[in-house]
Design a protein around this motif. Structure first.
Motif, PDB file in Angstrom:
ATOM      1  N   GLN A 264       1.317  -1.168  -0.214  1.00 34.96           N
ATOM      2  CA  GLN A 264      -0.041  -0.453  -0.055  1.00 34.96           C
ATOM      3  C   GLN A 264       0.914   1.038   0.247  1.00 34.96           C
ATOM      4  OE1 GLN A 264      -3.763  -0.627   2.365  1.00 34.96           O
ATOM      5  NE2 GLN A 264      -2.783  -2.246   3.505  1.00 34.96           N
ATOM      6  N   LEU A 265       1.818   1.429  -1.165  1.00 31.00           N
ATOM      7  CA  LEU A 265       2.636   2.239  -0.775  1.00 31.00           C
ATOM      8  C   LEU A 265       1.810   3.507  -1.580  1.00 31.00           C
ATOM      9  CD1 LEU A 265       5.687   0.453  -2.108  1.00 31.00           C
ATOM     10  CD2 LEU A 265       4.986   0.490   0.526  1.00 31.00           C
ATOM     11  N   ARG A 266       2.781   4.468  -1.303  1.00 29.36           N
ATOM     12  CA  ARG A 266       1.950   5.703  -2.662  1.00 29.36           C
ATOM     13  C   ARG A 266       3.231   6.225  -2.701  1.00 29.36           C
ATOM     14  NH1 ARG A 266       2.049  11.109  -0.777  1.00 29.36           N
ATOM     15  NH2 ARG A 266       2.428  10.541   1.565  1.00 29.36           N
ATOM     16  N   MET A 267       3.606   6.356  -4.287  1.00 26.55           N
ATOM     17  CA  MET A 267       4.420   7.457  -5.021  1.00 26.55           C
ATOM     18  C   MET A 267       4.257   8.450  -5.835  1.00 26.55           C
ATOM     19  SD  MET A 267       5.411   3.779  -7.079  1.00 26.55           S
ATOM     20  CE  MET A 267       6.938   4.292  -7.654  1.00 26.55           C
ATOM     21  N   GLU A 268       4.595   9.343  -5.771  1.00 30.86           N
ATOM     22  CA  GLU A 268       4.695  10.781  -6.149  1.00 30.86           C
ATOM     23  C   GLU A 268       5.648  11.253  -6.535  1.00 30.86           C
ATOM     24  OE1 GLU A 268       1.967  15.011  -5.253  1.00 30.86           O
ATOM     25  OE2 GLU A 268       1.497  13.280  -3.957  1.00 30.86           O
ATOM     26  N   GLY A 269       5.282  11.572  -7.872  1.00 29.75           N
ATOM     27  CA  GLY A 269       6.372  12.903  -9.151  1.00 29.75           C
ATOM     28  C   GLY A 269       5.930  13.871  -8.408  1.00 29.75           C
ATOM     29  N   PHE A 270       7.278  15.292  -8.321  1.00 33.49           N
ATOM     30  CA  PHE A 270       6.523  16.794  -8.308  1.00 33.49           C
ATOM     31  C   PHE A 270       7.754  17.020  -8.707  1.00 33.49           C
ATOM     32  CE2 PHE A 270      10.142  15.218  -5.324  1.00 33.49           C
ATOM     33  CZ  PHE A 270      10.539  16.787  -4.797  1.00 33.49           C
ATOM     34  N   ILE A 271       7.294  18.739  -9.226  1.00 32.56           N
ATOM     35  CA  ILE A 271       7.708  19.828  -9.559  1.00 32.56           C
ATOM     36  C   ILE A 271       8.305  21.291  -8.493  1.00 32.56           C
ATOM     37  CG2 ILE A 271       8.738  21.640 -11.230  1.00 32.56           C
ATOM     38  CD1 ILE A 271       7.007  19.631 -13.238  1.00 32.56           C
ATOM     39  N   VAL A 272       9.446  21.381  -8.208  1.00 29.51           N
ATOM     40  CA  VAL A 272       9.592  22.607  -6.980  1.00 29.51           C
ATOM     41  C   VAL A 272       8.609  23.626  -7.809  1.00 29.51           C
ATOM     42  CG1 VAL A 272      11.103  23.748  -7.757  1.00 29.51           C
ATOM     43  CG2 VAL A 272      10.718  23.298  -5.324  1.00 29.51           C
ATOM     44  N   ASN A 273       8.368  24.060  -8.733  1.00 31.89           N
ATOM     45  CA  ASN A 273       7.442  25.593  -8.970  1.00 31.89           C
ATOM     46  C   ASN A 273       5.822  24.644  -8.733  1.00 31.89           C
ATOM     47  OD1 ASN A 273       9.992  25.838 -10.187  1.00 31.89           O
ATOM     48  ND2 ASN A 273       9.281  26.073 -12.100  1.00 31.89           N
ATOM     49  N   HIS A 274       5.435  24.441  -8.134  1.00 36.49           N
ATOM     50  CA  HIS A 274       4.119  23.978  -7.419  1.00 36.49           C
ATOM     51  C   HIS A 274       4.087  24.570  -6.200  1.00 36.49           C
ATOM     52  CE1 HIS A 274       0.841  21.636  -6.595  1.00 36.49           C
ATOM     53  NE2 HIS A 274       1.286  21.687  -5.370  1.00 36.49           N
ATOM     54  N   TRP A 275       4.691  24.839  -5.551  1.00 37.62           N
ATOM     55  CA  TRP A 275       5.098  25.555  -4.618  1.00 37.62           C
ATOM     56  C   TRP A 275       5.092  26.793  -4.462  1.00 37.62           C
ATOM     57  CZ3 TRP A 275       7.107  20.405  -4.470  1.00 37.62           C
ATOM     58  CH2 TRP A 275       5.785  20.191  -3.548  1.00 37.62           C
ATOM     59  N   GLN A 276       4.597  28.143  -4.554  1.00 37.96           N
ATOM     60  CA  GLN A 276       4.327  29.662  -4.005  1.00 37.96           C
ATOM     61  C   GLN A 276       4.179  29.681  -2.984  1.00 37.96           C
ATOM     62  OE1 GLN A 276       6.956  30.597  -6.676  1.00 37.96           O
ATOM     63  NE2 GLN A 276       6.703  28.995  -7.949  1.00 37.96           N
ATOM     64  N   GLY A 277       3.977  31.306  -3.353  1.00 31.73           N
ATOM     65  CA  GLY A 277       3.592  32.053  -2.486  1.00 31.73           C
ATOM     66  C   GLY A 277       4.232  32.180  -0.473  1.00 31.73           C
ATOM     67  N   ASP A 278       3.067  32.326   0.477  1.00 33.43           N
ATOM     68  CA  ASP A 278       3.433  31.711   1.508  1.00 33.43           C
ATOM     69  C   ASP A 278       4.483  30.700   1.919  1.00 33.43           C
ATOM     70  OD1 ASP A 278       2.345  34.315   1.899  1.00 33.43           O
ATOM     71  OD2 ASP A 278       0.559  34.541   2.693  1.00 33.43           O
ATOM     72  N   VAL A 279       3.968  29.781   1.485  1.00 37.49           N
ATOM     73  CA  VAL A 279       4.291  28.542   1.628  1.00 37.49           C
ATOM     74  C   VAL A 279       5.587  28.331   1.156  1.00 37.49           C
ATOM     75  CG1 VAL A 279       2.482  27.206   1.781  1.00 37.49           C
ATOM     76  CG2 VAL A 279       3.378  26.694  -0.261  1.00 37.49           C
ATOM     77  N   ARG A 280       6.258  29.163   0.145  1.00 38.75           N
ATOM     78  CA  ARG A 280       7.671  29.232  -0.763  1.00 38.75           C
ATOM     79  C   ARG A 280       8.370  30.118   0.704  1.00 38.75           C
ATOM     80  NH1 ARG A 280      10.365  31.959  -4.147  1.00 38.75           N
ATOM     81  NH2 ARG A 280      12.030  30.388  -5.099  1.00 38.75           N
ATOM     82  N   GLN A 281       7.749  30.961   0.340  1.00 39.60           N
ATOM     83  CA  GLN A 281       8.784  31.868   1.866  1.00 39.60           C
ATOM     84  C   GLN A 281       9.026  31.261   3.225  1.00 39.60           C
ATOM     85  OE1 GLN A 281      10.495  34.675   0.504  1.00 39.60           O
ATOM     86  NE2 GLN A 281       9.395  33.650  -1.604  1.00 39.60           N
ATOM     87  N   LYS A 282       8.279  30.722   3.790  1.00 38.66           N
ATOM     88  CA  LYS A 282       8.387  29.914   4.413  1.00 38.66           C
ATOM     89  C   LYS A 282       9.584  29.460   4.603  1.00 38.66           C
ATOM     90  CE  LYS A 282       6.490  27.660   8.697  1.00 38.66           C
ATOM     91  NZ  LYS A 282       7.596  26.794   8.296  1.00 38.66           N
TER      92      LYS A 282
END
Length: 329
Positions: A264-282
């Motif tokens: 029951q594994l979870r695999m996820e690809g991601f690109i860092v540009n997905h996170w913007q705004g306040d979460v990125r600044q934090k």
């Protein structure tokens, strides 16, 4: 008049990039219009994603990428001359910007930390490690994390954040020098994947109970051996697949589906540009604080000279670098 030197993609890559894939061009830049600034590159980055992203370029287009640059002339009051910024200007010595795509360094950035870290540990690669580990993997204290390419720009930050969060960390790297560096960073187990007899046995010995989180920078056969050793409900962050980028042969088949289903594994690809705004600044603030406090160490692999951009890029893809590859213009 200012002349800008730019590295362009002369010919699309087939297998490993060579010097013949690149061409250095010089263009004369126009005078500034109101609202514009003239940038001079101080430091430039080369990253694995460029090997893949270059497929979307036309032959003759400039290579993409970020740089830390200084404003040398300004007709934009928000960016007076002398301002240091991060810009996505590509492989160029000088560029003109309207300011919309520029990011100033945080006000609390101390003089004791090199500005080039805005391309690495306190920039794109640090953010990639941060969000991949904390959001995609969602690590918790006491868990066991496996990282490959662990001495690279992203991997070296992943392991250190995992240790900050109270995890056991196992890392794979491609030389004894890199393994020694990982141990210095606090990795619980580090090994040279090129010299071990069996990756499967090495992973089992490092964590007999298996792995809660796998931060994958390499892909290919390596992942096929790690994934069967994931614990139930394990999480896999697929950040990169550098082992396959230069391959001209068919890619190996993926991991056994039964492992993913029954564990029951979870695999996820991601690109860092997905996170913007306040979460990125934090995240940037957290990374800067950890570096200032000495909780995250950094190592830059600096190559001098803008003319060496292609060589830096090719060397990074081969794993020449310890830490983040940076070109000093």
């Amino acid at each position: 008049m200012v002349h800008a030197k730019s590295w362009t993609l002369k010919k699309h890559f087939e297998g490993s990039p060579t010097h013949s894939n690149f061409e250095l061009k010089t263009v004369e830049l126009p005078s500034l219009k109101n609202g514009e600034v003239l940038l001079e590159a101080l430091f430039l980055t080369v990253d694995p994603y460029m090997r893949v992203a270059a497929k979307r370029l036309k032959e003759g287009d400039m290579m993409m990428g970020q740089q830390v640059a200084r404003v040398v002339e300004s007709k934009n009051s928000a960016f007076p001359a002398g301002t240091v910024v991060v810009a996505s200007s590509g492989w160029t010595s000088h560029s003109i910007s309207d300011g919309k795509d520029l990011e100033k360094l945080p006000a609390e950035w101390p003089d004791t930390i090199p500005v080039s870290l805005a391309l690495g540990t306190i920039g794109m690669t640090g953010l990639t490690a941060y969000f991949g580990l904390l959001d995609i993997c969602g690590v918790k204290g006491g868990e066991t994390v496996m990282v490959n390419a662990a001495a690279g720009a992203v991997g070296s930050v992943v392991g250190q954040i995992a240790k900050l969060k109270g995890c056991k960390v196992v890392g794979a790297a491609g030389s004894d020098e890199k393994v020694a560096y990982l141990k210095k960073l606090g990795y619980d187990v580090a090994f040279n994947y090129k010299t071990i007899k069996s990756l499967e046995e090495t992973l089992k010995k490092a964590s007999p109970d298996g792995y809660d989180c796998y931060f994958d920078n390499v892909g290919g056969e390596f992942s096929n051996i790690v994934i069967p050793q994931m614990k139930k409900f394990g999480r896999i962050a697929i950040c990169g697949a550098i082992s396959t980028y230069n391959s001209t042969r068919p890619l190996p088949p993926g991991p056994p589906p039964e492992n993913i289903i029954y564990q029951q594994l979870r695999m996820e690809g991601f690109i860092v540009n997905h996170w913007q705004g306040d979460v990125r600044q934090k995240a940037l603030k957290d990374l800067l604080t950890w570096v200032i406090e000495g909780k995250i160490q950094y190592h830059e692999y600096i190559i001098e000279g803008f003319e060496n951009m292609p060589a830096a890029f090719m060397g990074m893809l081969k794993g020449d670098n310890l830490g983040k590859t940076i070109v000093k213009a």
